[in-house]
Design an enzyme around this catalytic site. Structure first.
Site, PDB file in Angstrom:
ATOM      1  N   GLU A 145       0.849  -1.204   0.000  1.00 31.41           N
ATOM      2  CA  GLU A 145       0.000   0.000   0.000  1.00 31.41           C
ATOM      3  C   GLU A 145       0.879   1.247   0.000  1.00 31.41           C
ATOM      4  O   GLU A 145       1.731   1.423   0.882  1.00 31.41           O
ATOM      5  CB  GLU A 145      -0.931  -0.014   1.222  1.00 31.41           C
ATOM      6  CG  GLU A 145      -1.987   1.060   1.132  1.00 31.41           C
ATOM      7  CD  GLU A 145      -3.007   0.987   2.268  1.00 31.41           C
ATOM      8  OE1 GLU A 145      -3.344  -0.130   2.714  1.00 31.41           O
ATOM      9  OE2 GLU A 145      -3.448   2.058   2.713  1.00 31.41           O
ATOM     10  N   LYS A 159      -7.569  -1.260  11.210  1.00 34.37           N
ATOM     11  CA  LYS A 159      -6.929  -1.659   9.946  1.00 34.37           C
ATOM     12  C   LYS A 159      -5.686  -0.801   9.721  1.00 34.37           C
ATOM     13  O   LYS A 159      -4.649  -1.270   9.273  1.00 34.37           O
ATOM     14  CB  LYS A 159      -7.931  -1.515   8.797  1.00 34.37           C
ATOM     15  CG  LYS A 159      -7.470  -2.075   7.466  1.00 34.37           C
ATOM     16  CD  LYS A 159      -6.661  -1.093   6.645  1.00 34.37           C
ATOM     17  CE  LYS A 159      -6.300  -1.675   5.279  1.00 34.37           C
ATOM     18  NZ  LYS A 159      -5.409  -0.790   4.519  1.00 34.37           N
ATOM     19  N   ASP A 170       4.138 -14.674  11.576  1.00 28.97           N
ATOM     20  CA  ASP A 170       2.861 -15.129  11.027  1.00 28.97           C
ATOM     21  C   ASP A 170       1.817 -14.001  11.155  1.00 28.97           C
ATOM     22  O   ASP A 170       1.203 -13.831  12.204  1.00 28.97           O
ATOM     23  CB  ASP A 170       2.438 -16.382  11.818  1.00 28.97           C
ATOM     24  CG  ASP A 170       1.148 -16.991  11.310  1.00 28.97           C
ATOM     25  OD1 ASP A 170       0.427 -16.319  10.550  1.00 28.97           O
ATOM     26  OD2 ASP A 170       0.866 -18.135  11.695  1.00 28.97           O
ATOM     27  N   HIS A 222      -2.223  10.346   0.461  1.00 28.38           N
ATOM     28  CA  HIS A 222      -2.514   9.082  -0.196  1.00 28.38           C
ATOM     29  C   HIS A 222      -2.390   9.218  -1.711  1.00 28.38           C
ATOM     30  O   HIS A 222      -1.741   8.415  -2.363  1.00 28.38           O
ATOM     31  CB  HIS A 222      -3.962   8.734   0.158  1.00 28.38           C
ATOM     32  CG  HIS A 222      -4.212   7.290   0.287  1.00 28.38           C
ATOM     33  ND1 HIS A 222      -3.820   6.569   1.382  1.00 28.38           N
ATOM     34  CD2 HIS A 222      -4.808   6.413  -0.555  1.00 28.38           C
ATOM     35  CE1 HIS A 222      -4.178   5.315   1.210  1.00 28.38           C
ATOM     36  NE2 HIS A 222      -4.772   5.206   0.049  1.00 28.38           N
TER      37      HIS A 222
HETATM   38  C1  MEV Z   1      -5.840   3.026   5.022  1.00 27.99           C
HETATM   39  O1  MEV Z   1      -5.133   1.880   4.640  1.00 27.99           O
HETATM   40  C2  MEV Z   1      -5.897   3.136   6.523  1.00 27.99           C
HETATM   41  C3  MEV Z   1      -6.774   4.256   7.085  1.00 27.99           C
HETATM   42  O2  MEV Z   1      -8.077   4.168   6.530  1.00 27.99           O
HETATM   43  C4  MEV Z   1      -6.809   4.082   8.576  1.00 27.99           C
HETATM   44  C5  MEV Z   1      -7.780   4.986   9.293  1.00 27.99           C
HETATM   45  O3  MEV Z   1      -8.788   5.379   8.703  1.00 27.99           O
HETATM   46  O4  MEV Z   1      -7.521   5.243  10.484  1.00 27.99           O
HETATM   47  C6  MEV Z   1      -6.223   5.608   6.697  1.00 27.99           C
END
Ligand code: MEV
Length: 450
Positions: free
Chosen positions: A84, A279, A295, A392
């Site tokens: 990513e 995430k 792992d 991003h």
């Molecule tokens: C993107 O991979 C992760 C985010 O969505 C995490 C978040 O929203 O805190 C930017």
């Protein structure tokens, strides 16, 4: 439909040929592509092939580093394997931010791992409980040879417990075994013990003539470690005066803290947000877990179970602002190893551990947790200030340009053009088309002029 048989016995080249001809419209092209991703050193390639069955080639992922992770006073450059685009940049940015504010503090809170023999028995629970001291002794003696090396390093079995769960299944019990596995992740160690315990437990019951005949049989359903390790826990945290927090012109320290805490509160109470929040933490955690040959599926499964430990899925990080001091922390179970498994087999895993000063498992838990915390700080900071798309899309622009086959000159000009504009695949495509048209016209002018 014809079933494929004997595939695993083919050589790698034969497998590639077979697959290329069976499943690709352009077999020769597919064959060349699969071959091209193999390592040039046949010995290294052979080692990779032996990790799994039916290996055809290697699948590349970027291996990057995030420098300036100041953790408990030591400065680490952390290896990260991730596809990513913005993750490493975000980790590095956060690491640099906290480097200037005292760095990260991390602490292993506990390191116990566990597994169960799941079994069915139709006798009385009290009869079994009364026999537990004898069973405990028999299991420890029987498994002694399995644990000699681990014991010499200070590890081994820490506790054996009987758990009755008749509400799940009639006569269902667990022999819950807790282990200390030192610097190993310990999966094989734990599973070998559990299978030994299962055999011995059944043998014990079958040969106990003080039990009624009808109770002298026990069914072992399965013996397996649990990847839920809430007692293999680490805490990472950062803190600084609120006055030292904001580094943008668009908001004050107080505004930033207020929104940050609101975002954390929402992630704690609202599962839809909590999943995305976590995430983001796992973006950093998984990347280091992969780079160090651990792992990541086990780490993921456990982290999310831990996030839901009180019955609701919640954020793994927490924050507070008390007496002018901002504090932000992450508690996460991480069952990691720095010996065994891939750690001695994969050259890049060895390199990663070397880069981290060959940490023991506890130190690695601390480093990984700090990267998770850093990642979350960067994400939430962007979310409550500029929004994440700015950073991003900057990284994503390069991916778009590569997909569109842009030259280096085109990349530079496009990056400059889009530095203050919204990026989308279509917008970049159109700009590139215009740029290419202009360049073609310029070349023609040049030819005519000469
Ligand atoms: C993107 O991979 C992760 C985010 O969505 C995490 C978040 O929203 O805190 C930017």
């Amino acid at each position: 439909m014809k079933k494929t048989t004997g595939f695993s016995r083919l050589t790698r080249d034969e497998k590639i040929n077979f697959i290329a001809h069976q499943h690709f419209s352009q077999p020769e092209e597919a064959r060349r592509l699969l071959q091209s991703y193999q390592h040039t050193d046949p010995e290294v390639q052979r080692r990779h092939d032996e990790f799994i069955e039916n290996s055809l080639t290697n699948f590349f992922m970027p291996y990057g580093v995030a420098p300036n992770f100041l953790i408990n006073g030591t400065n680490y450059t952390v290896p990260m394997v991730i596809e990513e685009s913005s993750v490493v940049a975000a980790a590095a940015k956060s690491a640099s931010f906290w480097f200037d504010r005292g760095g990260f503090q991390a602490q292993v809170l506990s390191t116990r791992k566990l597994g169960h023999v799941h079994f069915l028995w139709n006798g009385n629970e009290a009869d079994l409980r009364a026999r537990m001291p004898d069973i405990d002794l028999r299991l420890r003696v029987a498994s002694e040879s399995l644990g000699a090396q681990m014991r010499s390093r200070g590890g081994g079995i820490t506790q054996l417990e009987l758990v009755a769960k008749p509400e799940i299944e009639r006569g269902y019990y667990q022999l819950k075994a807790t282990f200390e596995t030192c610097d190993a992740m310990g999966a094989n160690f734990i599973n070998s013990h559990l299978e030994c315990f299962a055999r011995e437990l059944r043998g014990f019951i079958e040969s106990d003539h003080t039990l009624p005949d009808a109770h002298r049989s026990l069914t072992v359903v399965m013996s397996i470690l649990s990847n839920y390790t809430p007692e293999c826990l680490v805490r990472a945290e950062v803190a600084c005066p609120i006055d030292a927090l904001a580094d943008g012109d668009d908001y004050t320290n107080e505004q930033f803290v207020e929104k940050f805490l609101q975002a954390l509160h929402i992630a704690r109470e609202e599962p839809y947000r909590a999943v995305t929040h976590n995430k983001g933490i796992m973006n950093g955690i998984d990347a280091v877990v992969l780079a160090t040959g651990n792992d990541f599926r086990a780490v993921e499964a456990c982290a999310h179970a831990y996030a839901a430990r009180d019955g609701q899925y919640r954020s793994l990080t927490q924050a507070e602002a008390v007496d002018g001091q901002f504090r932000f922390w992450l508690d996460i179970p991480l069952a990691l190893g720095t010996v065994g498994g891939l750690t001695s087999l994969h050259p890049l895993v060895r390199a990663s551990l070397d880069m981290l000063n060959n940490p023991n498992a506890g130190r690695l838990m601390e480093i990984v947790a700090c990267v998770g915390l850093a990642q979350n700080f960067s994400a939430v900071k962007s979310l409550v200030t500029t929004g994440i798309q700015k950073g991003h899309m900057k990284m994503h622009l390069l991916n778009i340009l590569n997909q569109l086959g842009a030259t280096e000159m085109e990349k530079e000009r496009t990056k400059t053009y889009f530095s203050d504009k919204a990026i989308s695949f279509q917008a970049v495509g159109e700009y590139l088309k215009k740029l290419r048209g202009q360049t073609a016209v310029q070349v023609l002018h040049h030819i005519h002029a000469n």
